[in-house]
Design an enzyme around this catalytic site. Sequence first.
Site, PDB file in Angstrom:
ATOM      1  N   THR A 137      36.408  82.838  15.050  1.00 43.21           N
ATOM      2  CA  THR A 137      35.097  82.444  14.106  1.00 43.21           C
ATOM      3  C   THR A 137      35.606  81.388  12.990  1.00 43.21           C
ATOM      4  OG1 THR A 137      35.598  84.147  12.512  1.00 43.21           O
ATOM      5  CG2 THR A 137      34.372  84.834  14.687  1.00 43.21           C
ATOM      6  N   ASP A 138      34.512  80.942  12.304  1.00 40.16           N
ATOM      7  CA  ASP A 138      34.810  79.946  11.394  1.00 40.16           C
ATOM      8  C   ASP A 138      35.862  80.723  10.292  1.00 40.16           C
ATOM      9  OD1 ASP A 138      33.361  78.051  12.371  1.00 40.16           O
ATOM     10  OD2 ASP A 138      31.482  78.427  11.484  1.00 40.16           O
ATOM     11  N   CYS A 139      35.789  81.906   9.834  1.00 38.07           N
ATOM     12  CA  CYS A 139      36.470  82.653   8.763  1.00 38.07           C
ATOM     13  C   CYS A 139      37.710  83.529   9.531  1.00 38.07           C
ATOM     14  CB  CYS A 139      35.624  83.580   8.097  1.00 38.07           C
ATOM     15  SG  CYS A 139      34.666  84.786   8.911  1.00 38.07           S
ATOM     16  N   TYR A 140      37.800  83.481  10.875  1.00 38.64           N
ATOM     17  CA  TYR A 140      38.864  83.907  11.215  1.00 38.64           C
ATOM     18  C   TYR A 140      39.346  83.093  12.471  1.00 38.64           C
ATOM     19  CZ  TYR A 140      37.841  88.268   8.920  1.00 38.64           C
ATOM     20  OH  TYR A 140      37.841  89.157   7.814  1.00 38.64           O
ATOM     21  N   PRO A 141      39.922  82.022  12.309  1.00 43.54           N
ATOM     22  CA  PRO A 141      40.360  80.844  13.300  1.00 43.54           C
ATOM     23  C   PRO A 141      41.492  81.195  14.080  1.00 43.54           C
ATOM     24  CG  PRO A 141      41.040  80.288  11.133  1.00 43.54           C
ATOM     25  CD  PRO A 141      40.536  81.281  10.850  1.00 43.54           C
TER      26      PRO A 141
END
Length: 399
Positions: A137-141
Amino acid sequence: MRTIADINDKIEEGKAVVWTVEELKAKVADLGITQAAKAVDVITTGTFEPMESSGAILNLGHTDPPIKIRQCWLDGVAAYSGFGAVDLYLGASQAPDRKQPSELMEGEDIQMQGGGHVIEDLIAGKAIHLRALGQMTDCYPRATLDTMITKETINQFYLFNPRNLYQNFIVGVNGGDHLLYTYLGPLQPRLGNAIYSNPGALSPLLNDPNLRLIGVGTRIFLGGGVGYVTWEGTQHFPLQKRLPNDTPIGPAATLALIGDAKQMESRWVRGCYFKQYGPSLMLGVGIPLPVIDEEVVRRCAVTDEDLVAPIIDFSIPRRVRPTFGLVSYAQLKSGTIKVESTKVRSAPLASMALARQVALELKQWIELGTFTLTEPVASIACDRTFVPQDAWGSQISLE
């Protein structure tokens, strides 16, 4: 009458009299209940037995770049990762991702190192291989993680066990004509053996049959460290039929327990494996019983002759299996019981020697003043006339 506060004052002053439950039973036989109750402040109980409904919560700490773990394996054993980016739950009976017990050919077996073994190794300070796949995700790349962890390199590591300390259990036998592999171990055909798992008169909950002294918040010995009772355990069944001494004739109360695994000792938390059944966990648990009145001693004076368990035939593959009646723990511990007209060898899964050691170690903690007692903040439901209620206390119709 004494209060827990009174007893804790004596513990802190080094004046508390503490007996293991076996010492208490011997004192009652010598002095009687009234005199024993006047002499003792705390009674310690203990057990060391398989408790497969156990597991560990781990928080790994965030990586750089961060990862939101959605699949994870610890030394090849899958851990549940569906409730936080780097939070995991590792079940004690989780098998490794390879051939399962049900897939084994007759006579074949694999000594599987399951979740209980990983928990034991972490407690022992060993490094564990971690492999994880992430949901990007954007916060967990980050997509993957492959590393080694120890109990010192992760944030939290604690046992959170949904069901421990069965208040009594069953005796397993096999009336069929072929060997059975069960959660009690191998049962020989044609009543070749009998296996029981509860330590009887040593057992914590059989010495407090109505859970008068044990509740949410009770401080306990758990795996060689300090733990607490958090709730009733799964399959908690206080409605079990009981003898006149209030002890149940089969599985009854259970407890959910929690404790910091970083403070535990691997000798009290041991992974184990049941042939062609799967991995599990042997766990040492001890509960102190404050002697607030004479009734506490009366309950703890119960002996193996006063306690019974049902003999269950595992050869019938049904949820409700036939029973061969009840047998006392004194008979079980003699090494031979009679099932109908057949003499059957009996053996325990629980270690009586280590159960005694748990009670003794907890006694020593209390005598040294390093362990005090707690008042429960809520009771565990054990009313045998219990009526289900909703969250607001309104009675629920059973129709």
